[in-house]
Write a protein that holds these residues in place. Structure first.
Motif, mmCIF file in Angstrom:
data_model
loop_
_atom_site.group_PDB
_atom_site.id
_atom_site.type_symbol
_atom_site.label_atom_id
_atom_site.label_comp_id
_atom_site.label_asym_id
_atom_site.label_seq_id
_atom_site.Cartn_x
_atom_site.Cartn_y
_atom_site.Cartn_z
ATOM 1 N N THR A 1 0.830 -1.206 0.000
ATOM 2 C CA THR A 1 0.000 0.000 0.000
ATOM 3 C C THR A 1 0.864 1.255 0.000
ATOM 4 O O THR A 1 0.548 2.241 -0.668
ATOM 5 C CB THR A 1 -0.928 0.011 1.232
ATOM 6 N N LEU A 2 1.969 1.206 0.748
ATOM 7 C CA LEU A 2 2.902 2.327 0.773
ATOM 8 C C LEU A 2 3.509 2.551 -0.608
ATOM 9 O O LEU A 2 3.619 3.694 -1.082
ATOM 10 C CB LEU A 2 4.004 2.034 1.795
ATOM 11 N N TRP A 3 3.895 1.480 -1.249
ATOM 12 C CA TRP A 3 4.473 1.547 -2.604
ATOM 13 C C TRP A 3 3.479 2.208 -3.564
ATOM 14 O O TRP A 3 3.805 3.174 -4.252
ATOM 15 C CB TRP A 3 4.827 0.136 -3.033
ATOM 16 N N ARG A 4 2.266 1.665 -3.599
ATOM 17 C CA ARG A 4 1.253 2.222 -4.514
ATOM 18 C C ARG A 4 0.933 3.674 -4.171
ATOM 19 O O ARG A 4 0.750 4.513 -5.060
ATOM 20 C CB ARG A 4 -0.017 1.372 -4.442
ATOM 21 N N GLY A 5 0.841 3.967 -2.881
ATOM 22 C CA GLY A 5 0.497 5.320 -2.461
ATOM 23 C C GLY A 5 1.550 6.336 -2.857
ATOM 24 O O GLY A 5 1.221 7.435 -3.344
ATOM 25 N N MET A 6 2.848 5.995 -2.668
ATOM 26 C CA MET A 6 3.921 6.919 -3.036
ATOM 27 C C MET A 6 3.991 7.096 -4.553
ATOM 28 O O MET A 6 4.245 8.190 -5.050
ATOM 29 C CB MET A 6 5.259 6.425 -2.497
ATOM 30 N N GLU A 7 3.770 6.026 -5.296
ATOM 31 C CA GLU A 7 3.718 6.133 -6.755
ATOM 32 C C GLU A 7 2.581 7.054 -7.190
ATOM 33 O O GLU A 7 2.736 7.858 -8.108
ATOM 34 C CB GLU A 7 3.512 4.748 -7.381
ATOM 35 N N HIS A 8 1.453 6.933 -6.522
ATOM 36 C CA HIS A 8 0.294 7.754 -6.863
ATOM 37 C C HIS A 8 0.609 9.234 -6.643
ATOM 38 O O HIS A 8 0.282 10.082 -7.489
ATOM 39 C CB HIS A 8 -0.905 7.331 -6.004
ATOM 40 N N ILE A 9 1.255 9.548 -5.512
ATOM 41 C CA ILE A 9 1.592 10.942 -5.224
ATOM 42 C C ILE A 9 2.591 11.476 -6.249
ATOM 43 O O ILE A 9 2.464 12.608 -6.744
ATOM 44 C CB ILE A 9 2.158 11.070 -3.795
ATOM 45 N N GLU A 10 3.586 10.664 -6.596
ATOM 46 C CA GLU A 10 4.553 11.083 -7.618
ATOM 47 C C GLU A 10 3.862 11.377 -8.937
ATOM 48 O O GLU A 10 4.180 12.366 -9.623
ATOM 49 C CB GLU A 10 5.616 10.002 -7.812
ATOM 50 N N GLY B 1 11.468 10.894 -6.841
ATOM 51 C CA GLY B 1 12.348 10.700 -5.699
ATOM 52 C C GLY B 1 11.642 10.370 -4.398
ATOM 53 O O GLY B 1 12.302 10.026 -3.412
ATOM 54 N N LEU B 2 10.314 10.466 -4.374
ATOM 55 C CA LEU B 2 9.596 10.171 -3.133
ATOM 56 C C LEU B 2 9.739 8.702 -2.744
ATOM 57 O O LEU B 2 9.961 8.368 -1.577
ATOM 58 C CB LEU B 2 8.124 10.538 -3.287
ATOM 59 N N LEU B 3 9.636 7.826 -3.745
ATOM 60 C CA LEU B 3 9.807 6.391 -3.473
ATOM 61 C C LEU B 3 11.190 6.097 -2.905
ATOM 62 O O LEU B 3 11.341 5.297 -1.973
ATOM 63 C CB LEU B 3 9.590 5.587 -4.751
ATOM 64 N N ASP B 4 12.210 6.744 -3.484
ATOM 65 C CA ASP B 4 13.573 6.513 -3.005
ATOM 66 C C ASP B 4 13.728 6.935 -1.549
ATOM 67 O O ASP B 4 14.424 6.284 -0.762
ATOM 68 C CB ASP B 4 14.570 7.285 -3.867
ATOM 69 N N GLN B 5 13.088 8.031 -1.159
ATOM 70 C CA GLN B 5 13.192 8.501 0.216
ATOM 71 C C GLN B 5 12.473 7.573 1.183
ATOM 72 O O GLN B 5 12.947 7.317 2.290
ATOM 73 C CB GLN B 5 12.604 9.909 0.328
ATOM 74 N N VAL B 6 11.315 7.069 0.761
ATOM 75 C CA VAL B 6 10.507 6.227 1.645
ATOM 76 C C VAL B 6 11.083 4.818 1.768
ATOM 77 O O VAL B 6 11.099 4.236 2.853
ATOM 78 C CB VAL B 6 9.048 6.166 1.149
ATOM 79 N N PHE B 7 11.584 4.275 0.647
ATOM 80 C CA PHE B 7 12.080 2.898 0.654
ATOM 81 C C PHE B 7 13.600 2.812 0.731
ATOM 82 O O PHE B 7 14.151 1.721 0.859
ATOM 83 C CB PHE B 7 11.610 2.154 -0.602
ATOM 84 N N GLY B 8 14.300 3.933 0.656
ATOM 85 C CA GLY B 8 15.751 3.894 0.666
ATOM 86 C C GLY B 8 16.301 3.828 -0.748
ATOM 87 O O GLY B 8 15.589 3.968 -1.727
ATOM 88 N N VAL B 9 17.594 3.572 -0.850
ATOM 89 C CA VAL B 9 18.255 3.644 -2.153
ATOM 90 C C VAL B 9 17.808 2.538 -3.102
ATOM 91 O O VAL B 9 17.949 2.666 -4.313
ATOM 92 C CB VAL B 9 19.789 3.586 -1.988
ATOM 93 N N GLU B 10 17.272 1.439 -2.560
ATOM 94 C CA GLU B 10 16.843 0.342 -3.418
ATOM 95 C C GLU B 10 15.316 0.282 -3.481
ATOM 96 O O GLU B 10 14.705 -0.759 -3.326
ATOM 97 C CB GLU B 10 17.400 -0.978 -2.907
ATOM 98 N N ALA B 11 14.713 1.435 -3.722
ATOM 99 C CA ALA B 11 13.261 1.501 -3.795
ATOM 100 C C ALA B 11 12.741 0.670 -4.957
ATOM 101 O O ALA B 11 13.388 0.587 -6.000
ATOM 102 C CB ALA B 11 12.809 2.949 -3.958
#
Length: 291
Positions: free
Chosen positions: A18-27, A34-44
């Protein structure tokens, strides 16, 4: 009728997706990167609108990054409080519930939202806090806390076991009545404050070290006053067993680990691991090597 308890591992997986889909949606909506990278780290994980989201695409490093985040720590502690009845000493139950609700709302989009179990856990946390606060409680929330279906609660109301009345069109159960009934249900777990300060169970690797820690903890927290809770928590635990454990002897089934952890106010999973390392080292190494 008892229901299956919630699975924290499965809920973490749902949170990840859900976090993955949600951050993608916001992007996508705001045209940012870069939001996914910040939330999941360098290996988003990398996906795209409409693409299948698979847990296998999220690396262990990314999972560990999410697991350390303030948001997940709150959701994890909310689970422990709502489902297991464990509240870390110094934590505010109301804050756990309110922040958890905010996190779920933030992750809810038109195309994706957290699973229903997360909504149930927020409701359970709110209900448990209501019990502490002296509030009346809805039949639905009583059912969640007791781990029974709603029909069981309604039958208890009809039988007079629970005192309920409609207040502004909403059925609510009297606070004292709810507490008495819940404490008579096998599926209900009373709230316990656990103190995890200055305790690093991961460094405990011998029976003597564990025995010393437990003996010091019993004295420091004056736990002798609460020894009467153990027989009801586990039938095999008694004063002699506690004395043996604090002398470095463990002769109990492993299902006694969690009641013992609650008694000593230690984190359950870490205490179980410590017991395994100290008293079942070969089995612990086998499990650790296959993890």
């Amino acid at each position: 009728m008892a229901k299956k308890r919630y699975d924290k591992g499965a809920l973490f997986n749902d949170y990840l997706l859900t976090l993955w889909r949600g951050m993608e949606h916001i992007e996508s909506v705001f045209g940012v990167k870069g939001l996914l990278d910040q939330v999941f780290g360098v290996e988003a994980p990398k996906g795209g609108a409409g693409e299948l989201h698979d847990l296998s695409q999220i690396t262990p490093t990314a999972m560990a990054h999410v697991e350390k985040s303030c948001a997940w720590v709150n959701m994890s502690e909310l689970y422990d409080y709502a489902v297991e009845g464990l509240l870390v000493d110094g934590r505010q139950a109301e804050e756990l519930v309110l922040y958890g609700q905010e996190i779920l709302l933030a992750l809810s989009t038109e195309g994706s939202s957290p699973c229903q179990e997360w909504t149930d856990i927020v409701s359970m946390g709110d209900a448990r806090f209501g019990l502490h606060d002296g509030a009346s409680i809805s039949p639905e929330k009583i059912a969640l806390l007791a781990n029974v279906d709603l029909r069981t609660v309604r039958n208890a109301i009809s039988a007079g076991e629970l005192n309920a009345e409609k207040i502004m069109g909403v059925m609510l159960v009297d606070h004292e009545s709810a507490i008495r009934w819940l404490h008579g249900r096998r599926g209900f777990k009373p709230t316990r404050i656990i103190n995890m300060q200055d305790v690093d169970l991961q460094e405990i690797d011998s029976a003597l070290a564990l025995a010393t820690l437990l003996k010091e903890r019993r004295q420091k927290l004056a736990l002798d006053e609460h020894r009467d809770i153990l027989p009801s928590a586990h039938p095999a635990v008694n004063d002699q067993i506690l004395n043996d454990l604090e002398e470095g002897l463990f002769a109990l089934p492993l299902d006694a680990a969690f009641p013992l952890a609650d008694f000593y106010r230690l984190e359950r999973t870490d205490f179980l691991r410590a017991l395994m390392r100290c008293f079942y080292p070969e089995q612990y190494k086998a499990l650790a090597s296959n993890a």
